[in-house]
Design an enzyme around this catalytic site. Structure first.
Site, PDB file in Angstrom:
ATOM      1  N   CYS A   1       0.418  -1.059  -0.084  1.00 42.25           N
ATOM      2  CA  CYS A   1      -0.175   0.271  -0.075  1.00 42.25           C
ATOM      3  C   CYS A   1       0.597   1.133   0.088  1.00 42.25           C
ATOM      4  CB  CYS A   1      -0.800   0.031   1.321  1.00 42.25           C
ATOM      5  SG  CYS A   1      -1.662   1.534   1.566  1.00 42.25           S
TER       6      CYS A   1
ATOM      7  N   CYS B   1      -4.494   5.248  -4.397  1.00 40.45           N
ATOM      8  CA  CYS B   1      -3.570   4.707  -4.288  1.00 40.45           C
ATOM      9  C   CYS B   1      -2.605   4.718  -4.711  1.00 40.45           C
ATOM     10  CB  CYS B   1      -4.406   3.160  -5.170  1.00 40.45           C
ATOM     11  SG  CYS B   1      -3.587   1.630  -4.884  1.00 40.45           S
TER      12      CYS B   1
END
Length: 286
Positions: free
Chosen positions: A73, A224
């Site tokens: 992430c 993201c």
């Protein structure tokens, strides 16, 4: 359970300091779902654990808001780096962070007060072969602008792994991106055994793109980081920009600066912010 809520460009997670908190492994998926619930929990895109590591100063574990564990992430990495530096778990401004997708190098940029506003993360080299994504088909082949039917419409997919899988589609206008329609269909498509993050990209120039995402396990999010990296790699592969060029990626939550270096590594620079700290008491068996 003590927690810190942080966000990178609006991509928020509940961060738990596992140097101090002892959590039960079997309860982690359910705990992630519970704390992420905006009505009955704290509210976030998921939960991230900041843990001791045998390979690096800190280890990051990422749980989506459906309880599934992610390999990486990008926005979370920046927040973990900020947390680790500000809480004294590292003294250097550049250090490794262990993830399920491998080791990554983070560089924090502290201000005069010793607090970190922005972080640069070396995300390593993208993986482009189908087997590395993973995506069904000829294992070694790259997937660049490959025709792919979703529903009754054909799109052209470029597939990239940044330690987690991404499927990128280029469109003319970002406002027309069918994120809610196509995202859930492609996310769990049988062509992607581990599911896939779905991105739509509008190229403005060789130094600027717009970006929208349907995240695997989370749905629509404000940002993201790994997806933005994958989008720039895909832009190079499709001839819209070139290696070594810094590209500004406009996400719903703000901007990231991404470059795919000549040596193959991808650098990501962006903000990391602390929202609040608190104690979560509901539903814990310890």
């Amino acid at each position: 359970m003590k927690f810190t809520k942080m966000h990178g460009l609006g991509n928020s997670y509940i961060y738990v300091d596992c140097f101090k908190e002892l959590l039960k492994e079997e309860e982690l998926p359910a705990l992630a779902v519970a704390v992420a619930d905006k009505n009955k929990g704290i509210g976030s895109d998921g939960m991230i654990l900041i843990c001791p590591s045998d390979r690096a100063p800190v280890k990051m574990r990422v749980f989506n808001n459906d309880g599934s564990e992610a390999k990486n992430c990008g926005n979370g990495l920046r927040c973990v780096a900020k947390f680790a530096f500000e809480h004294g778990y590292v003294k250097e401004t550049s250090f490794d962070v262990e993830t399920l997708g491998g080791l990554v190098k983070a560089t924090v940029h502290p201000n005069d007060n010793g607090l970190v506003d922005t972080v640069t993360v070396n995300m390593g080299e993208p993986r482009l072969g189908r087997a590395q994504i993973p995506m069904l088909g000829e294992e070694a082949a790259e997937v660049v602008a490959e025709p792919f039917t979703i529903g009754e419409k054909e799109y052209r997919l470029t597939a990239v792994s940044m330690g987690n899988p991404h499927a990128i589609m280029f469109i003319d206008t970002i406002e027309d991106a069918p994120v809610e329609q196509v995202g859930p269909l492609l996310e769990k498509h049988e062509a992607f055994p581990d599911w896939v993050n779905v991105e739509f990209v509008q190229v403005v120039s060789p130094t600027e793109i717009h970006f929208r995402v349907w995240e695997r396990g989370s749905g629509i999010t404000q940002a993201c980081g790994t997806g933005a990296c994958a989008a720039v790699v895909a832009s190079v592969l499709n001839g819209f920009t070139q290696k070594g060029q810094e590209v500004t990626v406009h996400l719903l939550g703000g901007d990231l600066t991404i470059s795919w270096l000549e040596n193959g590594d991808v650098l990501m620079t962006g903000a990391a912010e602390t929202i609040c700290e608190g104690t979560y008491v509901k539903g814990l068996s310890y």
